[in-house]
Design a protein around this motif. Structure first.
Motif, PDB file in Angstrom:
ATOM      1  N   UNK A 216       0.818  -1.219   0.000  1.00  0.00           N
ATOM      2  CA  UNK A 216       0.000   0.000   0.000  1.00  0.00           C
ATOM      3  C   UNK A 216       0.850   1.268   0.000  1.00  0.00           C
ATOM      4  N   UNK A 217       2.147   1.143   0.263  1.00  0.00           N
ATOM      5  CA  UNK A 217       3.035   2.316   0.214  1.00  0.00           C
ATOM      6  C   UNK A 217       4.469   1.851   0.027  1.00  0.00           C
ATOM      7  N   UNK A 218       5.247   2.674  -0.682  1.00  0.00           N
ATOM      8  CA  UNK A 218       6.664   2.409  -0.893  1.00  0.00           C
ATOM      9  C   UNK A 218       7.457   3.670  -0.548  1.00  0.00           C
ATOM     10  N   UNK A 219       8.429   3.530   0.347  1.00  0.00           N
ATOM     11  CA  UNK A 219       9.211   4.674   0.811  1.00  0.00           C
ATOM     12  C   UNK A 219      10.682   4.418   0.486  1.00  0.00           C
ATOM     13  N   UNK A 220      11.222   5.204  -0.434  1.00  0.00           N
ATOM     14  CA  UNK A 220      12.631   5.071  -0.828  1.00  0.00           C
ATOM     15  C   UNK A 220      13.474   6.059  -0.038  1.00  0.00           C
ATOM     16  N   UNK A 221      14.572   5.576   0.545  1.00  0.00           N
ATOM     17  CA  UNK A 221      15.439   6.416   1.371  1.00  0.00           C
ATOM     18  C   UNK A 221      16.867   6.374   0.814  1.00  0.00           C
ATOM     19  N   UNK A 222      17.499   7.534   0.619  1.00  0.00           N
ATOM     20  CA  UNK A 222      18.885   7.551   0.135  1.00  0.00           C
ATOM     21  C   UNK A 222      19.788   6.696   1.029  1.00  0.00           C
ATOM     22  N   UNK A 223      20.675   5.885   0.443  1.00  0.00           N
ATOM     23  CA  UNK A 223      21.517   4.991   1.240  1.00  0.00           C
ATOM     24  C   UNK A 223      22.510   5.719   2.135  1.00  0.00           C
TER      25      UNK A 223
END
Length: 434
Positions: A216-223
Motif C-alpha cells: 500500500x506504500x513504498x518509501x525510498x530512502x537515500x543509502x
C-alpha cells in the motif's frame, strides 16, 4: 589502496615473490611425502590471479571486511588441497570505495596493470552495474557476489556472472507467501533509493499480490541518509506489515528510530537482515525488534540442525555461534551474504577445472564452462545449501531462511525450497558473442 601480496595458505603469512621463489627452489629437492606431490606441483606453477574488487571503504565497508575474511579462508582451504589445476590462487585486492565510477576503474586496473585472470567479489549493486561494462569491453570474467537482479535481468553482459548467491527477485518471491500467510496483507515497504532497493520495489508487490496481499506504500530512502524519523509519518495508518531493507553504516540508527517512532504499538515487522548486518541485535534500543522476523541467506546464529559442512565453514571463516568474530563479540559478521564469496570461489574452481583453464587466453572457455554448470550440492564447497544454476542468465537459485528474533538471537522458523524462488528467465547471455 592496493594489496598485491601473496597469501600463503600453509602458514597464513604474507610473503613476497622473491621469498616464495626461494622456497619453491628449496622444496624441489625434498622427498615426496604422501600428499606432497600435489602441493609441490601447485607451488611450482604460476598462480591463478584473482582480482578482488573489495569495498574496503565507503558504505559497504562492513561487508567488504567480512568478504575479505571469507575469501582468505576459502583460498587457504583451496590452496591447502592443491589449488586449481595444480596452481595456487593469489588474491590481488583493490578498494573500490563502494563507488560505481571507482569500481569501473578498478576492473580496468585488474585487467591492464595487475593482469589478473578474473575479477571477483563485488557486492553493492550500483558498483556492479557501473563496473560491468568495463568487464565486458575488456573481456575479463566478472564473478560478483551481489544479490541484485541486474545479472539475471540480462542488462549486463556475458562476462558478468553471479553463481554463488541468489538474487533479490528470487529471494522476495520465496518469502512472499510466508509474509502474506503469517505477518499481514497490507504492506508498506521501506527500501534504499538505488538499484538494490529497486529490485525489492519492483518484485515484492507482484509476489505478494499472487498471495492475496498488497503493497500500500513504498518509501525510498537515500543509502547515505543518517536520520530517518522524518520518513516514518509516510507510513499509512492501515499498515499491517512494515517490510524494511536498509544498508550502510546508519542501519542501527534506522531500526532504533523506527522503534522510537512506534513504541510498543507497532505493525508487524519483516526485515531483510541487511537492516542489521554487522549490527549486534542486542544493542540498546533494539528491544522493540523482539518477535519480528528477518530474511537471512545464511543464518547468523548457529542452528541446532546445522550440517557438518556449515559447522566447518563457520570455523574456517572465524565466526562463533552468535555470528561474531571468534574472540571479539563486538565484531559482528555479515553472515547472510559472505558465504557467497566462499561458494563463488568454488564455482570458479570447478569451471576452471572443467575448462582446463591455463590463462587469459582461455577466458571464453571459462565463461562457457560456467554456463554449462547446472547444480551445486550442499557440502563443504556449498555450506549454505543446494543450488541450481541457470547458465542462460548466469544466476543461481537456492534456499532462503526466515528467522524470528527472540531471546536475543535469530532462530530459523522457515526454510524455503529452491523451487519457491524460481522465476521465468527474461534473458539468454549465451546468445551473445564472446
Amino acid at each position: 589502496m592496493t594489496d598485491t601480496s601473496r597469501f600463503s595458505a600453509r602458514r597464513g603469512l604474507r610473503i613476497d615473490r622473491r621469498t616464495a621463489l626461494k622456497g619453491l627452489a628449496a622444496s624441489a629437492g625434498l622427498a615426496a611425502a604422501p600428499g606432497f606431490v600435489r602441493y609441490s606441483q601447485a607451488q611450482s606453477s604460476a598462480p591463478i590471479r584473482i582480482g578482488f574488487q573489495s569495498h574496503r571503504t565507503g558504505i559497504g565497508a562492513a561487508y567488504g571486511r567480512w568478504y575479505e575474511k571469507t575469501t582468505n579462508a576459502a583460498v587457504k582451504q583451496i590452496n591447502d588441497a592443491g589449488g586449481i589445476n595444480g596452481r595456487p590462487i593469489e588474491i590481488v585486492i583493490e578498494d573500490d570505495g563502494t563507488d560505481a565510477k571507482r569500481g569501473a576503474e578498478v576492473v580496468a586496473k585488474f585487467a591492464s596493470q595487475h593482469k589478473t585472470d578474473i575479477v571477483y567479489g563485488t557486492l553493492f549493486s550500483h558498483v556492479v552495474t557501473g563496473s560491468a561494462p568495463t568487464a565486458g569491453e575488456l573481456k575479463i570474467p566478472y564473478y560478483v557476489v551481489s544479490e541484485g537482479y541486474h545479472v539475471a535481468s540480462g542488462k549486463l553482459n556475458r562476462y558478468c556472472l553471479q553463481p554463488g548467491i541468489t538474487d533479490v527477485r528470487s529471494q522476495v518471491t520465496s518469502v512472499a507467501p510466508w509474509i502474506a500467510a503469517n505477518a499481514g496483507k497490507k504492506v508498506t515497504m521501506i527500501f534504499p533509493d538505488y538499484a538494490f532497493g529497486y529490485d525489492h520495489r519492483d518484485y515484492l508487490p507482484p509476489a505478494l499480490k499472487a498471495q492475496g496481499a498488497e503493497v500500500i506504500a513504498q518509501i525510498a530512502i537515500p543509502p547515505t541518509e543518517s536520520s530517518f524519523t522524518r520518513y516514518f509519518p509516510q507510513i499509512p495508518a492501515e499498515t499491517e506489515v512494515i517490510y524494511h531493507v536498509m544498508v550502510g553504516p546508519a542501519v542501527l540508527t534506522f531500526v532504533k528510530e523506527l522503534g522510537e517512532f512506534y513504541g510498543s504499538n507497532r505493525p508487524q515487522l519483516f526485515g531483510f537482515i541487511d537492516s542489521l548486518e554487522a549490527v549486534d541485535i542486542n544493542s540498546p534500543g533494539l528491544e522493540f525488534l523482539d518477535g519480528s522476523h528477518f530474511w537471512e541467506g545464511s543464518p547468523r546464529y548457529a542452528q541446532p540442525n546445522d550440517s557438518e559442512a556449515q559447522k566447518a565453514y563457520r570455523a574456517a571463516v572465524g565466526i562463533d555461534d552468535n555470528g561474531a568474530a571468534v574472540g571479539d563479540p563486538k565484531d559482528v559478521s555479515t553472515a547472510a551474504h559472505m558465504f557467497g564469496c566462499w561458494e563463488t570461489l568454488y564455482v570458479i574452481k570447478k569451471a576452471m577445472e572443467d575448462s582446463g583453464y591455463k590463462g587469459p587466453e582461455d577466458r571464453a572457455k571459462l565463461i562457457e564452462a560456467t554456463e554449462a554448470l547446472t547444480e551445486f550440492k550442499e557440502g563443504n564447497e556449498h555450506p549454505q545449501g543446494d543450488k541450481k544454476f541457470n547458465g542462460k542468465i548466469h544466476q543461481c537459485f537456492g534456499h532462503q531462511n526466515i528467522s524470528k528474533l527472540e531471546g536475543g538471537r535469530l532462530n530459523v522458523v522457515h526454510r524455503t525450497s529452491i523451487e519457491d524462488g524460481m522465476y521465468e528467465p527474461e534473458a539468454d547471455y549465451t546468445t551473445q558473442p564472446l
